[in-house]
Write a protein that holds these residues in place. Structure first.
Motif, PDB file in Angstrom:
ATOM      1  N   VAL A  91      48.756  33.309  43.740  1.00 38.51           N
ATOM      2  CA  VAL A  91      47.775  32.331  44.128  1.00 38.51           C
ATOM      3  C   VAL A  91      46.903  31.953  42.961  1.00 38.51           C
ATOM      4  CG1 VAL A  91      45.867  31.305  45.593  1.00 38.51           C
ATOM      5  CG2 VAL A  91      47.819  32.385  46.702  1.00 38.51           C
ATOM      6  N   GLY A  92      46.324  32.969  42.397  1.00 44.10           N
ATOM      7  CA  GLY A  92      45.342  32.746  41.263  1.00 44.10           C
ATOM      8  C   GLY A  92      46.121  32.097  40.135  1.00 44.10           C
ATOM      9  N   SER A  93      47.355  32.694  39.717  1.00 41.14           N
ATOM     10  CA  SER A  93      48.140  32.272  38.593  1.00 41.14           C
ATOM     11  C   SER A  93      48.672  30.760  38.904  1.00 41.14           C
ATOM     12  CB  SER A  93      48.690  33.210  37.925  1.00 41.14           C
ATOM     13  OG  SER A  93      49.788  33.843  39.023  1.00 41.14           O
ATOM     14  N   LEU A  94      49.089  30.504  40.005  1.00 43.72           N
ATOM     15  CA  LEU A  94      49.573  29.055  40.202  1.00 43.72           C
ATOM     16  C   LEU A  94      48.531  28.063  40.171  1.00 43.72           C
ATOM     17  CD1 LEU A  94      51.967  29.962  43.434  1.00 43.72           C
ATOM     18  CD2 LEU A  94      52.706  29.357  41.187  1.00 43.72           C
ATOM     19  N   ALA A  95      47.405  28.365  40.405  1.00 39.57           N
ATOM     20  CA  ALA A  95      46.409  27.593  40.227  1.00 39.57           C
ATOM     21  C   ALA A  95      45.682  27.640  39.161  1.00 39.57           C
ATOM     22  CB  ALA A  95      45.330  27.943  41.456  1.00 39.57           C
ATOM     23  N   GLY A  96      46.077  28.321  38.128  1.00 37.22           N
ATOM     24  CA  GLY A  96      45.514  28.410  37.120  1.00 37.22           C
ATOM     25  C   GLY A  96      43.860  28.974  36.568  1.00 37.22           C
ATOM     26  N   VAL A  97      43.784  30.017  37.669  1.00 37.76           N
ATOM     27  CA  VAL A  97      42.394  30.334  37.963  1.00 37.76           C
ATOM     28  C   VAL A  97      42.088  31.109  36.627  1.00 37.76           C
ATOM     29  CG1 VAL A  97      40.963  31.852  39.215  1.00 37.76           C
ATOM     30  CG2 VAL A  97      42.511  30.227  40.270  1.00 37.76           C
ATOM     31  N   TYR A  98      40.856  30.850  35.953  1.00 39.90           N
ATOM     32  CA  TYR A  98      40.421  31.637  35.024  1.00 39.90           C
ATOM     33  C   TYR A  98      40.211  33.431  35.229  1.00 39.90           C
ATOM     34  CZ  TYR A  98      37.441  33.804  31.052  1.00 39.90           C
ATOM     35  OH  TYR A  98      36.981  34.420  30.094  1.00 39.90           O
ATOM     36  N   ARG A  99      39.537  33.861  36.397  1.00 37.82           N
ATOM     37  CA  ARG A  99      39.481  35.120  36.994  1.00 37.82           C
ATOM     38  C   ARG A  99      39.755  35.516  38.504  1.00 37.82           C
ATOM     39  NH1 ARG A  99      40.350  36.218  32.326  1.00 37.82           N
ATOM     40  NH2 ARG A  99      38.805  37.269  30.784  1.00 37.82           N
ATOM     41  N   THR A 100      40.475  36.286  38.874  1.00 35.11           N
ATOM     42  CA  THR A 100      40.476  36.473  40.376  1.00 35.11           C
ATOM     43  C   THR A 100      40.039  37.774  40.704  1.00 35.11           C
ATOM     44  OG1 THR A 100      42.829  35.325  40.145  1.00 35.11           O
ATOM     45  CG2 THR A 100      42.514  36.695  41.994  1.00 35.11           C
ATOM     46  N   VAL A 101      39.096  37.943  41.835  1.00 34.91           N
ATOM     47  CA  VAL A 101      38.520  39.210  42.195  1.00 34.91           C
ATOM     48  C   VAL A 101      39.290  39.519  43.555  1.00 34.91           C
ATOM     49  CG1 VAL A 101      36.410  40.215  42.965  1.00 34.91           C
ATOM     50  CG2 VAL A 101      36.499  38.359  41.077  1.00 34.91           C
ATOM     51  N   LEU A 102      39.843  40.398  43.790  1.00 34.50           N
ATOM     52  CA  LEU A 102      40.555  40.896  45.047  1.00 34.50           C
ATOM     53  C   LEU A 102      39.519  41.590  45.950  1.00 34.50           C
ATOM     54  CD1 LEU A 102      43.939  42.055  43.723  1.00 34.50           C
ATOM     55  CD2 LEU A 102      43.141  39.803  44.301  1.00 34.50           C
ATOM     56  N   THR A 103      39.502  41.367  47.072  1.00 31.34           N
ATOM     57  CA  THR A 103      38.668  42.058  48.156  1.00 31.34           C
ATOM     58  C   THR A 103      39.227  42.114  49.611  1.00 31.34           C
ATOM     59  OG1 THR A 103      36.484  42.013  49.062  1.00 31.34           O
ATOM     60  CG2 THR A 103      37.403  39.964  48.801  1.00 31.34           C
ATOM     61  N   SER A 136      50.740  45.781  36.267  1.00 31.41           N
ATOM     62  CA  SER A 136      51.417  44.952  35.269  1.00 31.41           C
ATOM     63  C   SER A 136      50.695  43.579  35.504  1.00 31.41           C
ATOM     64  CB  SER A 136      52.869  45.178  35.328  1.00 31.41           C
ATOM     65  OG  SER A 136      53.031  44.805  36.844  1.00 31.41           O
ATOM     66  N   HIS A 137      50.320  43.045  36.753  1.00 29.58           N
ATOM     67  CA  HIS A 137      49.918  41.704  36.826  1.00 29.58           C
ATOM     68  C   HIS A 137      48.424  41.426  36.559  1.00 29.58           C
ATOM     69  CE1 HIS A 137      53.877  41.242  38.978  1.00 29.58           C
ATOM     70  NE2 HIS A 137      53.506  42.135  39.742  1.00 29.58           N
ATOM     71  N   MET A 138      47.828  42.442  36.057  1.00 29.36           N
ATOM     72  CA  MET A 138      46.428  42.259  36.389  1.00 29.36           C
ATOM     73  C   MET A 138      45.599  41.772  35.098  1.00 29.36           C
ATOM     74  SD  MET A 138      46.065  43.743  39.762  1.00 29.36           S
ATOM     75  CE  MET A 138      44.281  44.281  39.944  1.00 29.36           C
ATOM     76  N   HIS A 139      46.244  40.889  34.221  1.00 30.26           N
ATOM     77  CA  HIS A 139      45.313  40.763  33.250  1.00 30.26           C
ATOM     78  C   HIS A 139      44.364  39.994  33.373  1.00 30.26           C
ATOM     79  CE1 HIS A 139      48.505  37.754  33.241  1.00 30.26           C
ATOM     80  NE2 HIS A 139      47.608  36.978  32.962  1.00 30.26           N
ATOM     81  N   ASN A 140      44.180  38.983  34.469  1.00 33.76           N
ATOM     82  CA  ASN A 140      42.978  38.235  34.516  1.00 33.76           C
ATOM     83  C   ASN A 140      42.284  38.658  35.872  1.00 33.76           C
ATOM     84  OD1 ASN A 140      44.598  36.974  35.895  1.00 33.76           O
ATOM     85  ND2 ASN A 140      44.167  34.679  35.104  1.00 33.76           N
ATOM     86  N   THR A 141      42.484  39.993  36.443  1.00 31.83           N
ATOM     87  CA  THR A 141      42.222  40.263  37.795  1.00 31.83           C
ATOM     88  C   THR A 141      41.270  41.477  37.779  1.00 31.83           C
ATOM     89  OG1 THR A 141      44.204  39.193  38.302  1.00 31.83           O
ATOM     90  CG2 THR A 141      43.125  40.582  40.107  1.00 31.83           C
ATOM     91  N   CYS A 142      40.445  41.462  38.802  1.00 31.46           N
ATOM     92  CA  CYS A 142      39.807  42.959  39.139  1.00 31.46           C
ATOM     93  C   CYS A 142      39.681  43.012  40.562  1.00 31.46           C
ATOM     94  CB  CYS A 142      38.517  42.502  38.451  1.00 31.46           C
ATOM     95  SG  CYS A 142      37.613  44.522  38.418  1.00 31.46           S
ATOM     96  N   ASP A 179      29.239  37.257  32.351  1.00 31.73           N
ATOM     97  CA  ASP A 179      30.106  38.495  31.915  1.00 31.73           C
ATOM     98  C   ASP A 179      31.429  38.535  32.570  1.00 31.73           C
ATOM     99  OD1 ASP A 179      27.788  39.696  31.182  1.00 31.73           O
ATOM    100  OD2 ASP A 179      27.325  40.654  33.194  1.00 31.73           O
ATOM    101  N   LEU A 180      31.630  37.179  33.117  1.00 34.04           N
ATOM    102  CA  LEU A 180      32.984  36.877  33.622  1.00 34.04           C
ATOM    103  C   LEU A 180      34.219  37.022  32.659  1.00 34.04           C
ATOM    104  CD1 LEU A 180      33.789  36.572  36.443  1.00 34.04           C
ATOM    105  CD2 LEU A 180      33.852  33.742  35.958  1.00 34.04           C
ATOM    106  N   HIS A 181      34.087  37.075  31.467  1.00 38.87           N
ATOM    107  CA  HIS A 181      35.392  37.241  30.504  1.00 38.87           C
ATOM    108  C   HIS A 181      35.717  38.712  30.305  1.00 38.87           C
ATOM    109  CE1 HIS A 181      31.749  37.579  28.235  1.00 38.87           C
ATOM    110  NE2 HIS A 181      32.316  38.017  27.290  1.00 38.87           N
ATOM    111  N   VAL A 182      34.667  39.719  30.378  1.00 41.15           N
ATOM    112  CA  VAL A 182      35.006  40.929  30.327  1.00 41.15           C
ATOM    113  C   VAL A 182      35.571  41.571  31.572  1.00 41.15           C
ATOM    114  CG1 VAL A 182      33.661  43.026  29.403  1.00 41.15           C
ATOM    115  CG2 VAL A 182      32.588  40.788  29.341  1.00 41.15           C
ATOM    116  N   LEU A 183      35.469  40.972  32.664  1.00 41.91           N
ATOM    117  CA  LEU A 183      35.915  41.790  33.946  1.00 41.91           C
ATOM    118  C   LEU A 183      37.111  42.365  34.026  1.00 41.91           C
ATOM    119  CD1 LEU A 183      34.579  41.960  36.845  1.00 41.91           C
ATOM    120  CD2 LEU A 183      35.799  39.940  37.731  1.00 41.91           C
ATOM    121  N   PRO A 184      38.292  41.899  33.681  1.00 45.00           N
ATOM    122  CA  PRO A 184      39.682  42.393  33.846  1.00 45.00           C
ATOM    123  C   PRO A 184      39.756  43.567  32.968  1.00 45.00           C
ATOM    124  CG  PRO A 184      39.917  40.048  33.258  1.00 45.00           C
ATOM    125  CD  PRO A 184      38.370  40.419  33.049  1.00 45.00           C
TER     126      PRO A 184
END
Length: 949
Positions: free
Chosen positions: A861-873, A888-894, A906-911
């Motif tokens: 969902v995050g990558s389809l929407a072009g989201v900068y950072r995704t946080v899973l919970t 392997s898919h986690m380059h902009n996710t935490c 600090d969002l850019h450091v997150l992943p």
């Protein structure tokens, strides 16, 4: 029959709320290729199976009432036809990802429409019936220290017998506490409330739901409380099945004279009400109604109760030698004597009385539980005639006075230190006083040790995202008094007083052990000890912490030059030179369904610093989590600053912490000029809050999520609301006639449009958002259960250093949902998306059945929407500490953990931090020392490994 249906009828068979998902029926021609019979139905939906094939729900069905907790079985028939007509592609691909152009995604239609409840056979919940054992080998009272460290809730007390368990008070976090300390709530028969308010009963809804989900049948429990209990029960009806609350009984004079609730045996209001009287224990209640001079009539929520627990006396042993000496032959007369009858001697001309042949009887111990929230309750206590019969007299000569062995004081220090209260305490000479109010110095030692340990480890590894816990950090430890002798205070004519400690026991049987037992008190967990454990278990953690520090400083210095090989765009302009006091996301609870040792249920605190704050969802124990994050004063400050609370849907794990937070806010702002909090939630939540406010004032205004959709906001801007209704917007169907947009507060709805009654509240929300530097708070429908929503929060534009306007950040939270087109649409261009990821990728069938998302789906969902950072919970509690992740898919996710704090700066450091968790949880498969899984453990015995590479 379906195939022969004329096309124009199809539309009527779509679920009514399809309009919500932004589907236009004739949208996707590409789709009709393999949806022959149902070309107008661009969704795969699964229906529930016939009851016969349904597996019994697993034990963890707990908290969430409407889970069809079976893995997905066979699809409905048109589904199978779809399959045959589908081009040869992997089924799994079709279900795990969806293509936004064709809007195809699978979900459980019956659950989304709320029909899954009908599928389930009505349960008549069993109440435990046990054969009692009057000679009772073990009995004790025990302090369950919920909230002892955080002071957010009243502690509970367990009264334990071989075959019966009673719990006094069920504040928030009781269930989580019992999971951690291996206390089986399924064995509890009765719950007694010393007052009826969020502080003593905040854990009750979750507890009732969990018990109702245990085993095939489900359990129900007896709940007792003063007459206000019925208001609480009325409020809980909005989301708890009636069967779970059949055995709630209130006692004492009803506040409403028209109400004739059955009174439980008491003639005068001052007499004790006997609630339980069996061969093991007699429990009675003495009511304290503080006298009110200033107002006439009694207000709800102010009655408190003194509970008296009396164990029967144990008769002395029969002495056959004495009987023979008195001329008795062994036989039935022995048993007559033992049952208290006199008999004639066989060989002598005398009558033998039981006292001649029986040893001395042992008096039954008596325990009092006292809860005096205010001084006026204490005055009432002192003058109440019912407690007088328990006073001990100086010469101890009076017969009939029962000796009180133990008094547990739940009253706060401000009351127990008062002269009134002290003089009442002095009436009991031989009693052991246990002070369990919040006066004790229990703060330095966390009660929920497992989660504190993980938070402390994460803080050691990465203090940037895991700040030191507010109530438990090294600076507190130094000034703590280790010695227990300090906490005892003696007074010449007062029994001994000690401060309660977690799991402290007072033994009642066997009689020889009568008295305080400290053997169960857990060793005190200090942060230093946790660090030593960590360093010996994972020595390389030190270097990892250093690495993160370097990475952090490096990335902060070259924020704009991201490594191109990551395939990432540069930092979005809205983060350019963003200040640290702009916005921080604090994940207070990241688990799903019910609280576990390591993860509490959902709550996300959006801190806008000086501008106030917002809560997104508010599961049970949210106030306690705030205390753990910010400290006692800091958490109160956070609660004072709350302007708005947004609730995604009516499942208990998302909203049962609400009353406690709102009641605390009202308390803190008493006498200060302030505005009521705005609660935005699905309409059924209003029923709960309205009913609950008869119990305690929550100082809030309610707005339906449906009044905060794009369509509704548009109506605030336009003058004529008629245009809105006609516009074929995605949410249009919600505002059509008969959609019952009920008035939000107690105002008549205006004839113009259903939406108009909400306008004053919408305008106030708009004003509050403006004051917080926010441009928008928009709810959008998602696919989970009826009236489930996600939310978009957008910051206003700001000027950068050169004075140019730059856009504000955009944050999206999914609530609980399947991945769906609405979700992608709402997340377009978001700076940060917080998305539920309940299940690992392999469990997609279960995700579909329960309308949740898998990890991969959420990232998608995050990558389809072009989201900068995704946080899973919102991870399933089957992953005790860390979910199964495909890196392997986690380059902009935490992935989120409880207490994680993400500052926008600090969002850019997150992943970059994600791989380090691997080190911290590398021994994940081995559970901790005290971890033998038992049948009620929430954690499945097979612990998954964390990363799959």
């Amino acid at each position: 029959m379906l195939t022969s249906m004329p096309h124009h009828h199809h539309h009527h068979h779509l679920p009514q709320n399809l309009g919500l998902f932004g589907f236009s029926p004739l949208k996707s021609s590409s789709f009709s290729l393999f949806l022959r019979p149902f070309s107008l139905y661009p969704i795969f939906a699964s229906s529930s199976p016939p009851p016969s094939r349904r597996r019994p729900p697993p034990r963890t069905a707990g908290y969430r009432r409407s889970d069809p907790s079976h893995p997905r079985r066979k699809w409905s028939s048109f589904e199978e036809q779809n399959r045959k007509g589908r081009p040869p592609m992997e089924r799994d691909k079709a279900s795990t990802s969806f293509n936004p152009s064709s809007d195809s995604f699978e979900f459980n239609k019956r659950r989304a429409a709320g029909l899954d409840k009908i599928d389930k056979p009505k349960k008549n919940l069993k109440r435990n019936t046990r054969t009692l054992n009057p000679t009772n080998t073990i009995a004790y009272v025990q302090i369950l220290g919920t909230g002892m460290d955080t002071q957010d809730t009243s502690p509970s007390v367990l009264l334990f017998f071989d075959k019966q368990r009673f719990i006094f008070n069920a504040g928030e976090g009781l269930q989580r506490f019992c999971t951690e300390h291996k206390i089986k709530l399924s064995k509890v028969d009765h719950i007694f409330l010393s007052r009826v308010c969020s502080e003593t009963a905040g854990g009750l809804p979750g507890l009732l739901l969990t018990l109702a989900g245990i085993g095939e049948e489900g359990l129900s429990v007896n709940v007792w409380g003063p007459s206000d209990l019925k208001y609480l029960v009325d409020a809980m009806r909005s989301f708890i099945p009636r069967a779970a609350m059949v055995h709630t009984r209130s006692f004492g004079p009803s506040l409403n004279t028209s109400d004739s609730t059955p009174q439980i045996g008491s003639s005068k209001p001052t007499d004790p009400y006997v609630l339980v009287d069996d061969e093991v224990v007699k429990i009675s209640a003495i009511l304290l109604e503080p006298s009110r001079l200033e107002e006439s009539g009694s207000k709800t929520g102010e009655t408190s109760v003194v509970y008296v627990c009396e164990l029967p006396e144990i008769k002395g042993k029969f002495d056959p030698k004495k009987a023979m000496a008195l001329g008795l032959r062994a036989g039935p007369k022995y048993s007559y004597l033992q049952s208290g009858q006199s008999v004639k001697s066989d060989f002598k001309d005398i009558t033998v009385h039981p006292s001649n042949v029986m040893g001395p009887s042992v008096p039954g111990p008596v325990v009092l539980l006292v809860d005096c929230p205010t001084e006026s309750h204490a005055e009432e206590l002192l003058s109440n005639p019912s407690t007088k019969s328990y006073y001990s007299c100086p010469d101890n000569s009076t017969d009939g006075a029962k000796l009180v062995n133990c008094i547990i004081h739940l009253s706060p220090a401000s009351v127990t230190n008062s002269s009134t209260y002290q003089s009442w305490m002095k009436r009991f000479h031989s009693a052991q006083h246990i002070l369990a109010g919040h006066e004790t110095k229990n703060m330095e030692f966390p009660i929920l040790r497992a989660s504190s340990r993980i938070t402390a480890r994460l803080n050691y590894l990465c203090p940037q995202f895991f700040p030191a816990p507010g109530i438990w950090s090294s600076q507190h430890v130094n000034n703590s008094i280790e010695s227990t002798s300090m906490s005892k205070c003696f007074d010449s004519n007062l029994g001994e007083s000690i401060s309660a400690e977690n799991l402290l026991k007072f033994t009642l049987r066997p009689y020889g052990n009568l008295g305080v037992d400290r053997s169960c008190i857990p060793s005190r967990l200090t942060s230093l000890r946790v660090m030593d454990e960590l360093l010996s278990e994972i020595p390389e953690i030190n270097s990892k912490t250093e690495e993160i520090k370097r990475l952090w400083n490096g990335l902060h210095n070259k924020m704009m030059i991201e490594e191109p090989w990551l395939g990432e765009s540069t930092v979005p302009s809205c983060l350019e030179n963003i200040r640290r006091d702009d916005m921080e996301i604090v994940l207070l609870g990241t688990g799903s369904s019910q609280p576990s040792k390591y993860r509490n249920v959902t709550a996300i605190y959006i801190d806008l610093f000086s501008r106030g704050s917002i809560l997104l969802d508010c599961g049970e124990g949210t106030l306690g989590q705030l205390k753990r994050r910010y400290g006692l004063e800091g958490a109160d400050e956070a609660v004072r600053n709350l302007r708005c609370i947004w609730i995604s849907h009516i499942h208990a794990d998302h909203h049962t912490g609400l009353a406690r937070i709102l009641a605390r806010r009202r308390e803190l702002l008493k006498g200060v000029a302030h505005e009521p909090a705005i609660v935005v939630g699905p309409r059924p939540l209003k029923n709960f809050l309205d009913a609950y406010q008869r119990l305690e004032d929550l100082d809030m205004e309610f707005l339906d999520c449906r009044n905060t959709t794009t369509t509704s906001w548009a109506s605030v801007e336009t003058t004529s609301p008629d245009k809105i209704i006609k516009s074929g917007n995605a949410e249009g169907s919600l505002f059509s006639k008969g959609s019952l947009m009920q008035s939000i507060y107690k105002r008549p709805s205006s004839p113009l449009t259903d939406n108009s009654s909400a306008l004053p509240f919408l305008k106030r929300l708009k004003k509050v958002l403006g004051e917080m530097g926010l441009e928008d708070l928009i709810s959008f429908p998602v696919v989970h259960c009826p009236q489930a929503f996600g939310v978009v929060v957008k910051a206003a534009e700001r000027k950068n250093i050169t004075g140019d306007e730059i856009p504000g950040w955009k944050m999206v939270y999914s609530g609980d949902t399947r991945p769906c087109p609405e979700m992608v649409e709402a997340s377009k261009g978001a700076t940060v998306l917080i998305h539920e990821a309940t299940f690992e990728d392999a469990l997609v069938d279960e995700a579909v059945a329960k309308n949740h998302s898998t990890t991969k789906e959420a990232i998608n969902v995050g990558s389809l929407a072009g989201v900068y950072r995704t946080v899973l919970t919102h991870f399933s509690q089957r992953y005790p500490k860390i979910p199964v992740i495909d890196e392997s898919h986690m380059h902009n996710t935490c992935i989120a953990f409880d207490m994680m704090s993400i500052n926008m700066a600090d969002l850019h450091v997150l992943p970059k931090i994600l791989p380090y968790f691997k080190t911290l949880f590398r021994n994940q498969v081995v559970e901790e020392e005290d971890e033998e899984t038992d049948d009620e453990s929430l954690i499945s015995d097979k612990v998954p490994s964390f990363f799959i590479n």
